[in-house]
Structures are given as structure tokens and as C-alpha cells.
Design a protein around this motif. Structure first.
Motif, PDB file in Angstrom:
ATOM      1  N   LEU B 107     -24.969 -33.321 -14.958  1.00  3.74           N
ATOM      2  CA  LEU B 107     -23.732 -32.477 -14.160  1.00  3.74           C
ATOM      3  C   LEU B 107     -24.304 -31.970 -13.311  1.00  3.74           C
ATOM      4  O   LEU B 107     -23.045 -30.776 -12.620  1.00  3.74           O
ATOM      5  N   GLY B 108     -24.567 -32.137 -11.814  1.00  4.75           N
ATOM      6  CA  GLY B 108     -24.699 -31.221 -10.626  1.00  4.75           C
ATOM      7  C   GLY B 108     -25.919 -29.801 -10.833  1.00  4.75           C
ATOM      8  O   GLY B 108     -25.152 -29.040  -9.628  1.00  4.75           O
ATOM      9  N   VAL B 109     -26.588 -29.832 -11.266  1.00  5.92           N
ATOM     10  CA  VAL B 109     -27.354 -28.139 -11.562  1.00  5.92           C
ATOM     11  C   VAL B 109     -29.224 -29.061 -11.336  1.00  5.92           C
ATOM     12  O   VAL B 109     -28.878 -30.235 -11.788  1.00  5.92           O
ATOM     13  N   MET B 114     -32.593 -24.508 -13.059  1.00 10.48           N
ATOM     14  CA  MET B 114     -31.946 -24.111 -14.320  1.00 10.48           C
ATOM     15  C   MET B 114     -33.044 -23.133 -14.415  1.00 10.48           C
ATOM     16  O   MET B 114     -32.985 -22.304 -15.440  1.00 10.48           O
ATOM     17  N   VAL B 115     -34.514 -22.840 -14.517  1.00 11.80           N
ATOM     18  CA  VAL B 115     -35.959 -22.912 -14.988  1.00 11.80           C
ATOM     19  C   VAL B 115     -35.661 -21.489 -14.026  1.00 11.80           C
ATOM     20  O   VAL B 115     -35.992 -20.381 -14.571  1.00 11.80           O
ATOM     21  N   ALA B 116     -34.687 -22.097 -13.062  1.00  9.16           N
ATOM     22  CA  ALA B 116     -35.104 -20.842 -12.131  1.00  9.16           C
ATOM     23  C   ALA B 116     -34.111 -18.559 -13.093  1.00  9.16           C
ATOM     24  O   ALA B 116     -34.281 -17.953 -13.159  1.00  9.16           O
ATOM     25  N   LEU B 118     -33.725 -19.021 -16.225  1.00 15.93           N
ATOM     26  CA  LEU B 118     -34.481 -18.687 -16.746  1.00 15.93           C
ATOM     27  C   LEU B 118     -35.287 -18.101 -17.165  1.00 15.93           C
ATOM     28  O   LEU B 118     -35.528 -17.152 -17.957  1.00 15.93           O
ATOM     29  N   LEU B 119     -36.522 -18.261 -16.047  1.00 14.83           N
ATOM     30  CA  LEU B 119     -37.026 -17.259 -15.461  1.00 14.83           C
ATOM     31  C   LEU B 119     -36.662 -15.347 -15.324  1.00 14.83           C
ATOM     32  O   LEU B 119     -37.374 -14.406 -14.947  1.00 14.83           O
ATOM     33  N   SER B 120     -35.939 -15.693 -14.794  1.00 11.96           N
ATOM     34  CA  SER B 120     -35.375 -14.484 -14.322  1.00 11.96           C
ATOM     35  C   SER B 120     -34.354 -13.439 -15.492  1.00 11.96           C
ATOM     36  O   SER B 120     -33.660 -12.186 -15.062  1.00 11.96           O
ATOM     37  N   GLY B 121     -34.230 -13.955 -16.295  1.00 12.16           N
ATOM     38  CA  GLY B 121     -33.733 -13.623 -17.536  1.00 12.16           C
ATOM     39  C   GLY B 121     -32.001 -13.785 -17.760  1.00 12.16           C
ATOM     40  O   GLY B 121     -31.790 -12.985 -18.721  1.00 12.16           O
ATOM     41  N   LYS B 122     -31.573 -15.076 -16.614  1.00 15.76           N
ATOM     42  CA  LYS B 122     -29.494 -15.066 -16.545  1.00 15.76           C
ATOM     43  C   LYS B 122     -29.414 -15.761 -17.439  1.00 15.76           C
ATOM     44  O   LYS B 122     -28.782 -15.678 -18.420  1.00 15.76           O
ATOM     45  N   ALA B 301     -43.402 -13.734 -20.612  1.00 20.06           N
ATOM     46  CA  ALA B 301     -43.783 -13.350 -19.793  1.00 20.06           C
ATOM     47  C   ALA B 301     -45.140 -14.069 -19.846  1.00 20.06           C
ATOM     48  O   ALA B 301     -45.643 -14.757 -18.545  1.00 20.06           O
ATOM     49  N   LYS B 302     -44.834 -15.166 -20.960  1.00 28.36           N
ATOM     50  CA  LYS B 302     -46.137 -16.119 -20.926  1.00 28.36           C
ATOM     51  C   LYS B 302     -45.888 -17.258 -19.784  1.00 28.36           C
ATOM     52  O   LYS B 302     -46.021 -18.110 -19.141  1.00 28.36           O
ATOM     53  N   ARG B 303     -44.020 -17.411 -20.213  1.00 28.84           N
ATOM     54  CA  ARG B 303     -43.521 -19.162 -19.127  1.00 28.84           C
ATOM     55  C   ARG B 303     -43.585 -18.482 -17.621  1.00 28.84           C
ATOM     56  O   ARG B 303     -43.858 -19.224 -16.852  1.00 28.84           O
ATOM     57  N   ARG B 304     -43.138 -17.176 -17.730  1.00 31.93           N
ATOM     58  CA  ARG B 304     -43.738 -16.605 -16.315  1.00 31.93           C
ATOM     59  C   ARG B 304     -45.225 -16.736 -15.354  1.00 31.93           C
ATOM     60  O   ARG B 304     -44.948 -17.208 -14.637  1.00 31.93           O
TER      61      ARG B 304
END
Lengths: 252, 330
Positions: B107-109, B114-116, B118-122, B301-304
Motif C-alpha cells: 500500500l506504499g508504506v 511502520m517499525v519507527a 511502533l517504536l515512537s509509540g504513534k 522497552a524490550k522492543r526498543r
């Protein structure tokens, strides 16, 4: 020691190597640097757990006292484990994990190849299956070692340090004891001196490719094959065996 | 394991939105109504694209974060067989994450974007994974209830109008049904075991039942934004319909196990053929969604940490690839 006891001890030892390394790899689940490597690590750990199960189940048959795979994994004490010290060392960073795997798997693959021709037919069958898995692991892990060694300055420095630190645990793989000697003579098991020559040649080639230096000959740690472990194994075993120990006799 | 993301309001389209001719939108809706699959290169409304990106990426993130509560028992699994099965299940989840990120990429992302997020909490992931896996019985309950609820949500997604998502879901659903059975099987063993084991199973059901019901998202009267997803055939059943179906299937399974449902108001209604249940604590749902569940901070925290610890490895892999591409070209 008669040849049956030696075979039992040998098979248990190969199973211990698979379980202890598999357990270390499991500790890394959900902590890998890329999703693809997450999948690879879980897949490889699953192979090791599967191999441990096969070797232990056969050890139980050889012993003939009704012990099954879980008795070997969960109800033996730390000093009854006969795995290599290399495999029980804590994971460290990704480069440490990859280095450990390459150093061990280059040996283990040769050991399994040899066992596929041995006179103990069930061992040969299990080895034939495990060999295919380990051949693939080694290829994958070698590629990573080369990428890290020949990647950035930082990755080169880190993984050279991994090689330097873990090297002292490699001598034990080729130490010949009574069990190895009997299995070699009575069943046509691996000749460890030959395995060592091949391992050195393979590791030399891999390290050159990875632009890494081979450490100088030096002191080698020893004891795992005889049940004398580093402090690290006790914690691993305690964690792994906790449920079986706190609910004696329960079924799961 | 997507959940409530479907019901969160989309942001205004803003400047990025292309002008969409009404006839294009009509033709698109006609294709959807005719149950044709929409493919990556087909024209689609910007809002449809955004809704799917949000939903699929949230689903992918949920698979990745969902590895953590189960991973918590991998090193302590009670038998080698259980350990191997649990490991295979967690590996499947990583695989689901991978297919889903790939489906979203059509879909063009990018996966990096996407990972960024998730990590930023957005970007969000399923709130259920912000609950702790405290005992081995929780591994059973997660498979039985959490994967069971996920399957209810996901089976209709196999018919989603967007082709790549639909195909990913067909594959994922096959594996999820194995996951659900392994969870139930763990609980069967515990419920046929010692008193302590059975108590462990009951405790797990008590803790996981209500959060599992929340996985279907807010009640229909609170969920104002699913009409469009229904029209686009991304979503096929309402939250309450799916929740009811899950309850109707699950209560007899608990009876089979000999466990008590932690809901005093639960009773079978002969007239409707469905179970009536007590009120869900939506404040708890909102709290966990807002970041105040038992494990939100721990999971992130673990994912980051995994991401940060892997930075030098990713850099090395890129550097190696570039170096060797340059050599090969020379």
C-alpha cells in the motif's frame, strides 16, 4: 566402562549439547535485530530442541530404566550435564551468538557427518537428520560472521572480540576421553583428531573471509564433558527445570 | 490479532489526499460490492488505503509484541514437547508479522516507517499483550482465549476486499487455529492434573477472560467509525456480534475443562440462543489503551532495546552489502 555404557554417555552428551545451546538461543526470542533473523533463530533453536529430544529418547532406551526425554532434561542436576562449556556461556551480543554458533557448528557438523556412518544404527539415523539441519545453520551463521567481520569498523571490532573471548572454549570439543575412545573403537565413531584438522581448516577459511584474525594458540578451558561447569549453567538449569521441580510427578 | 484499531477515528486526509473523482469512487465501490478483490496497483480511495495501512500495520505490530508474553515462558516450559510447540508458535507469530508488514508495504508504506511508528509509540498494537503471563497456565489461556478471540476477528478478514491482506489472512488463520488448540490442550492437561495445576488454570481464566472480551473493541453503540469499513468490506461483522460469537463458543469449552467463568451474570438465554454476560469494565480498556496497562512500558522497552541493540548489526549488513555490490560492479 563397557561399550554400551560408553554409547549411552555419548548419546546423552550430544543431547546435552543440543539442549543447552537450544535453551540459550530461546533466551533470545523477541530480542533479535531483524525480523528475518528472529525467524531464523527460532527455527534453529527448534532444530536443537528436536535433536535433544531424539538423543535423549534414545538414551532412555539404551539405559532401559524407563527414563524419557524429560527426565534427562528436567530431573538431572547441573553436574550430570555433560555439554561443552562453550554452549552454556551467556549470550552476549548478536556477534557473540553468531560466533559461538559458527565455532560449534563447524565441529558439530563434522561430528554428525561421522556419526551417520557409525555402527550404532539409531545414532546414525538421528545424525543423518540433524546433519541436514546443521549444514543449513552453519551456512546461514557463517554468512553473518562474514558480514559482521567485513562490515563496519565497529562490527569488525566487536566480532573479533567475540572470537578472541570464545576461542578458549573450543579446545574442549576435541579433547578425547574414555567415552570418545570407546565409541570410536567399538562403533566407528568420530576420530576427534581428524575432526580437529578439518575444523581448523574450515574455521581458518571462514575467518579469512570475514577478515578476522585467528587467535594465538593458548590456554583452553575444559570440564564440561566431565560435568564440571562454569557458574552460568546452574542458573540456566534452575530456570529450565523450575516447573518440574516445584510440581514433582505432575503431568503437563 | 488486530483489535480495536478498526474503531479509531481516521485523521483528516489533509494535503496529501489526491482529488478523487466521484465516478472513480463509485466504480471502486461497485467492484467491492461485487466481491472483487482490490489489488495493490488498482485505484483506491486514499481513506481506504490509510485505513488498511493502519489496520494491517497494527496487526503486524501485535504479532511482534505478542511474542513477548509467551516468550516469557519459553525458557521455563515444563516439557521439551511443550517447549518445542510453544517455540514453533512464537516463530509463526514472527512469520505472521513478516507477511503482514509485506501486505502493508503493497500500500506504499515501508517496513522501516511502520517499525519507527511502533517504536515512537504513534502506532498501536493489541492491548491484550499489555497483560502479564504470570504462570504456565497463562500460556494455555493465551492460546485458548486470546488466539480464540483473534480467530473470530480474523476469519472474516480472509474475505477482506483488499487482496494481499485477504491472502495473508488465509495463511495466518490456518496457523492460528493450531495455536488455539495447543492452548486448550495445555489447559486440558492442567485441569486433569493436580489441585495446584487446576488452581493455576482457574487463575489464568480469571485474569484473561475479561481482557479477551475487550479484544473485540468497544461496544457497537460506542463504535461510530466502523460503518465505512463495513461498506468497504474490510470489516464484515460488528464488534458485539463477534464478541457474542466468541462467548457462545467459549463458555461450553470452559465447562468441558471444569473451570468457572469469572462472570456472575453469565447465563444462557433460551430465547435468543446466546449467553448474556456482565458489563465489561471499559474504563480498564481505555486505561490500557492509553498506556497504563500492567506491561505497556515493559513491552515497548524490550522492543526498543532489541531494535537499538541491533543497530550496529544492521549497519554492518548494509555496509557489507554496499562494499560487495561495489566490488561486484567493478
Amino acid at each position: 566402562m563397557n561399550k554400551e555404557s560408553a554409547l549411552l554417555a555419548y548419546v546423552t552428551r550430544v543431547g546435552d549439547n543440543a539442549l543447552v545451546l537450544g535453551q540459550r538461543m530461546i533466551e533470545l526470542v523477541a530480542a533479535y535485530p531483524e525480523l528475518e533473523e528472529e525467524l531464523a533463530n527460532a527455527n534453529f533453536a527448534l532444530d536443537y530442541i528436536g535433536q535433544a529430544r531424539m538423543f535423549y529418547a534414545y538414551a532412555g532406551e539404551l539405559e532401559g530404566q524407563g527414563r524419557g526425554e524429560d527426565d534427562f532434561a528436567f530431573l538431572r542436576d547441573e553436574n550430570e550435564f555433560r555439554n561443552l562449556l562453550l554452549l552454556e556461556q551467556p549470550n552476549g551480543h548478536f556477534g557473540d551468538s553468531i560466533t559461538r554458533l559458527v565455532l560449534f557448528e563447524a565441529f558439530y557438523l563434522a561430528q554428525l557427518e561421522s556419526l551417520t556412518h557409525c555402527g550404532a544404527s539409531r545414532v546414525a539415523e538421528i545424525a543423518a537428520r540433524a546433519e541436514k539441519e546443521i549444514r543449513y545453520h552453519l551456512r546461514h551463521n557463517t554468512q553473518w560472521l562474514v558480514r559482521l567481520g567485513d562490515g563496519t569498523d565497529e562490527s569488525h571490532r566487536r566480532v573479533q572480540e567475540s572470537v578472541n573471548v570464545l576461542w578458549r572454549f573450543t579446545g574442549e570439543m576435541f579433547e578425547v576421553d574414555e567415552i570418545d575412545t570407546i565409541v570410536e573403537k567399538a562403533y566407528g565413531g568420530p576420530k576427534l583428531e581428524e575432526l580437529r584438522e578439518r575444523w581448523l581448516a574450515d574455521i581458518d577459511a571462514i575467518l579469512i573471509n570475514a577478515t578476522l584474525d585467528k587467535p594465538e594458540e593458548g590456554w583452553m578451558a575444559s570440564g564440561g564433558k566431565a560435568g564440571r561447569h562454569t557458574e552460568h549453567l546452574g542458573y540456566m538449569i534452575a530456570e529450565m527445570q523450575y516447573l518440574q521441580r516445584s510440581h514433582p510427578g505432575a503431568s503437563w | 490479532m488486530y483489535t480495536q484499531g478498526l474503531d479509531q477515528k481516521d485523521k483528516p486526509a489533509g494535503a496529501r489526499q489526491r482529488a478523487e473523482a466521484p465516478e472513480q469512487a463509485e466504480a471502486f465501490q461497485a467492484r467491492v460490492d461485487a466481491e472483487e478483490k482490490i489489488e495493490a496497483k488498482d485505484w483506491m480511495p486514499e481513506a481506504y488505503r490509510r485505513t488498511l495501512i493502519r489496520q494491517i500495520s497494527q496487526h503486524a505490530h501485535s504479532e511482534i509484541i505478542g511474542m513477548q508474553p509467551e516468550g516469557n515462558w519459553l525458557t521455563r516450559a515444563p516439557t521439551l514437547k511443550r517447549k518445542a510447540i510453544l517455540l514453533a508458535k512464537i516463530q509463526d507469530e514472527a512469520g505472521h508479522g513478516l507477511y503482514l508488514y509485506s501486505a502493508a508495504e503493497t500500500l506504499g508504506v515501508s517496513r522501516d516507517q511502520m517499525v519507527a511508528e511502533l517504536l515512537s509509540g504513534k502506532a498501536k498494537y493489541s492491548s491484550i499483550f499489555n497483560y502479564p503471563a504470570l504462570t504456565w497456565a497463562d500460556i494455555g489461556a493465551i492460546g485458548w482465549l486470546v488466539d480464540g478471540a483473534a480467530i473470530m476477528n480474523q476469519i472474516p478478514l480472509c474475505r477482506c476486499s483488499y487482496g494481499p491482506y485477504s491472502r495473508a489472512m488465509i495463511r495466518i488463520c490456518k496457523e492460528e487455529s493450531f495455536h488455539q488448540r495447543q492452548g486448550f490442550d495445555i489447559l486440558v492437561a492442567l485441569c486433569n492434573g493436580t489441585d495446584k495445576q487446576k488452581a493455576m488454570a482457574q487463575d489464568a481464566l480469571n485474569r484473561w477472560w475479561w481482557p479477551s472480551l475487550m479484544m473485540f473493541g468497544p461496544s457497537d453503540k460506542e463504535s461510530k467509525h466502523s460503518a465505512q469499513s463495513m461498506a468497504w468490506k474490510i470489516k464484515r461483522f460488528s464488534n458485539d456480534e463477534l464478541r457474542q460469537k466468541f462467548i457462545d463458543v467459549t463458555v461450553p469449552q470452559a465447562e468441558f475443562l471444569g473451570l468457572d467463568m469469572p462472570d456472575d451474570e453469565l447465563e444462557f438465554d433460551e430465547s435468543t440462543g446466546h449467553y448474556r454476560h456482565g458489563e465489561i469494565d471499559w474504563q480498564e480498556f481505555l486505561d490500557v489503551l492509553a498506556g497504563n496497562g500492567p506491561c505497556n512500558r515493559q513491552r515497548m522497552a524490550k522492543r526498543r532495546k532489541a531494535h537499538d541493540d541491533g543497530a550496529w548489526v544492521r549497519e554492518a549488513a548494509y555496509a557489507y552489502a554496499e562494499k560487495h555490490a561495489a566490488k561486484d560492479a567493478a
